[in-house]
Design an enzyme around this catalytic site. Sequence first.
Site, PDB file in Angstrom:
ATOM      1  N   LYS A  94       4.169   7.261  15.387  1.00  0.00           N
ATOM      2  CA  LYS A  94       4.363   7.392  17.131  1.00  0.00           C
ATOM      3  C   LYS A  94       2.883   8.591  16.913  1.00  0.00           C
ATOM      4  O   LYS A  94       3.070   9.200  15.076  1.00  0.00           O
ATOM      5  CB  LYS A  94       4.834   8.021  17.665  1.00  0.00           C
ATOM      6  CG  LYS A  94       4.689   8.897  18.856  1.00  0.00           C
ATOM      7  CD  LYS A  94       6.395   9.355  20.070  1.00  0.00           C
ATOM      8  CE  LYS A  94       5.860   9.502  20.652  1.00  0.00           C
ATOM      9  NZ  LYS A  94       7.107   9.025  21.434  1.00  0.00           N
ATOM     10  N   SER A 127       7.500   7.976  25.900  1.00  0.00           N
ATOM     11  CA  SER A 127       6.332   8.408  25.562  1.00  0.00           C
ATOM     12  C   SER A 127       5.825   7.440  24.187  1.00  0.00           C
ATOM     13  O   SER A 127       5.245   7.484  23.246  1.00  0.00           O
ATOM     14  CB  SER A 127       6.418   9.526  24.897  1.00  0.00           C
ATOM     15  OG  SER A 127       7.384  10.184  24.327  1.00  0.00           O
ATOM     16  N   SER A 156      12.549   8.281  25.090  1.00  0.00           N
ATOM     17  CA  SER A 156      10.868   8.354  24.288  1.00  0.00           C
ATOM     18  C   SER A 156      11.221   6.812  23.170  1.00  0.00           C
ATOM     19  O   SER A 156      10.005   6.571  23.418  1.00  0.00           O
ATOM     20  CB  SER A 156      10.450   9.353  24.268  1.00  0.00           C
ATOM     21  OG  SER A 156      10.041  10.241  25.255  1.00  0.00           O
TER      22      SER A 156
END
Lengths: 496, 496
Positions: A61, A136, A160
């Site tokens: 990420k 996210s 997320s």
Amino acid sequence: MVCCRVTTAFYKRAIIAHQLVNCLTEIFVDRALARAKELDEYLKKTGKVIGPLHGLPISLKDQIRIKGLETTMGYVSWIGDYADKDAALVEILQECGAVPFVQTNVPQTLMWAETYNSIFGRTVNPYNRNLTSGGSSGGEGTLIALKGSPLGVGSDIGGSIRIPSLFNGLYGLRPSYNRVPYAGVVNSMEGQDSIPSVLGPLSNSLSGIKLFMQAVISAKPWLKDPLAIRKKWDDEAYALVEHGGGQKLCFGLLWNDGETVPHTPVIRALEITKAALLAAGHTVIVWKPYKHVELCGTVSYIWSAGATEDFKTVAAISGEPVISTMELAGEGTVVDAGFRPSGDNVTVSAYQLWQQQKLKTKLRQEYLAHWEATAKITGTGRPVDAIISPGAPYTAPPHGKNRDASYTTVWNALDYVACVFPVTKVDPSTDVKKPAHAFLSDRDKANYEMYDPKVFANAPVGLQLVGRTQEEEAVIAMTEIVDAALKANKARLAKL
Amino acid sequence: MVCCRVTTAFYKRAIIAHQLVNCLTEIFVDRALARAKELDEYLKKTGKVIGPLHGLPISLKDQIRIKGLETTMGYVSWIGDYADKDAALVEILQECGAVPFVQTNVPQTLMWAETYNSIFGRTVNPYNRNLTSGGSSGGEGTLIALKGSPLGVGSDIGGSIRIPSLFNGLYGLRPSYNRVPYAGVVNSMEGQDSIPSVLGPLSNSLSGIKLFMQAVISAKPWLKDPLAIRKKWDDEAYALVEHGGGQKLCFGLLWNDGETVPHTPVIRALEITKAALLAAGHTVIVWKPYKHVELCGTVSYIWSAGATEDFKTVAAISGEPVISTMELAGEGTVVDAGFRPSGDNVTVSAYQLWQQQKLKTKLRQEYLAHWEATAKITGTGRPVDAIISPGAPYTAPPHGKNRDASYTTVWNALDYVACVFPVTKVDPSTDVKKPAHAFLSDRDKANYEMYDPKVFANAPVGLQLVGRTQEEEAVIAMTEIVDAALKANKARLAKL
């Protein structure tokens, strides 16, 4: 030269995925191939692998800092900020033999359950580009769904990791606070110590989830991150010693959280899972939600206490707007980030914050008692072994519509370990819209009205298996049991 | 009927101790004897003990709630507040067979390192009643020093177990956050989640410390307290597997924290310990303090952020004053509770609080790197195994003068496990006042000026052994090694 070949295969696939769904923020193929070559040479020379992740490409990420690369986390303000050091987790992954090769897209601030920012734009769902990727960790979810990475690392403060796993048909684990080292990772709301974000894996396979957790924990992350819990990988826990060896488990099924009834496909996934578990000899009871609304309320208050100031402080560096909506039409609009409890001009004091944190601890205490009390009704002599819960009241919705993270956030408030697993896909012919029920809340009514089988067609449907705090090993083992039961039951039904 | 006899012996001794130093707040002999009788009958009937603490009288700080009793924590406001439930730890202790029999005195708010409140008055030092007992677990420290209890439970947010242990010649362990269950215990500043208080044992013997920790952790406290870490008692860690089996350890000796040079007797205790460790075949290096002042600064800021409001809110219930000094002459005076960073009318916002909490995490990260880097200079191939540190820059001072808890608080900020052990006593003929040195700070100068061998005569002198976060087992084992080395060296020197 297997490592080089594997890395090559995945980076090519990742680039194709990116063209389809816009999932990447950094592609560092030269570096990855150089590392893969080193690993191949090490294996050839010594006859040994360098570690448990030897040659495994891993996506990260765009929050997890890698030396020499930019990690913007969706902020224009952070363009040009090159990391002078790897995050603790990156050091560990490299020592274990993994090959980081791409970074993946996120929403600005990370505090959205969709994925859009002013630098890289929007990541869309590979099953249907009109639907959100979730967030996210939306870049991770879509990249892995498109087989552009075998294993990725996301973060989860309110869902997320799990939401993109659900919306893209993956497995994804939300570990407890500080089981995976966070040191050296950038974040929003740093210093907010009460409900911390955690790092964890997303993968197409449960074996990937287990491999990651076992490798990282066995590398003694507490020697690199002072907040990482000094707790070894526990083989006894993985063998479900405290859950009767896993022979006859009792699951609590959460049909709704008392506020929102999930859409038809999510209810169907619960029914499929219930049938599979019963067929495999396990038992199920109804899990009664206990003050989920209050728990999510404390989370919202605690984050809100300083979030707006945090976001504005970072955005002010570049003058970029704080993104205020994930709607397609509203990209970049500045209205309201939605993170304040009591209006623009009211500052939450530290003492006020403590009162909500105190309430949260009290609710966690009550929830533990609620769980322990199920020992009287499970028939196993133990409390419920795990909860099977929706991860959202819907499958991946259209862009801008993913506004309710309560089904994931409640477990963050409780710091319970939760593992997402895929169950089925939305089938408009089966998942017809049901007649309206007596609504539990305004939110429930709005959610009911949003459902249209055609809009959600083909979206993956998953669920979460939820265990206790720091029960990562047992949660993975129980998810394997559920997953095997689902597969066995599907095969059995196909034969009928 | 051994349990009844043991309980009787200790309660009688406890009542004598109370008459000497004013250490008790509740005496519940009837209840304790009834429980002891049950235990005796159980043993007689079954031939088995009920648990690892069968028949052991245990004293509890007046903060740990016991069903049916008042726990005022030094607040007049809480008189008449009878607990409807045992604290989680009390449940566990009872299940293990312990016999709680008294509760012990504390300072109002607990946020003092001495022991005085408006209900029960002042607890004084049994070695010299002109000196402080220390605090906030001062009732425990003095009761145990006078052999009125074999084992007591205190709490420690900045030194409140260790300071009374040091000042009263005891062993005392400050475990890491949430290793011992805190649920159901009253406290100040509840909801302050960043530097939580912890519960831990004080005892005349190290075996008592180990027994308590092993029994409590083996009882799975995470089933009663959602914040308790799911981490078993680790026999390998106790066997010092990660410390070379304990054969040849390397200790870092902290001679001063960079701000205050300890008084002569404390330096002498470090010299005695150094000689004993070298004689036992271990090595020592100098431990360089790393940003101790900054670490303690973050703690002070974080507590201050809401402390005054917290204290005033509770005190307002009865209208009692918030105690503002521990000086003899000033008992009850209301001037300034001393817990605000920036004056009376300034409220610290949640966002400001987060910035200090973020700084604290950064300092913890740096401290870990500082510790790991010692691997290059220990000669063992490992980083320093443990730090030996003063617990205060003085031994028990006169009432009202214990104003510097930096030597204990720094380890709370870092969440390091710390175990106090006794070394010697102040001997005015040996511990003469040295010529003034170049002062490190104003605080250092004031501390130097306070020292007068006659005033401190006969006060116990102890030190702390400090290990890493969640290393309770190893810290206990290493303290046993240091303790044995001290005793062996003392015996050897006596023979010369």
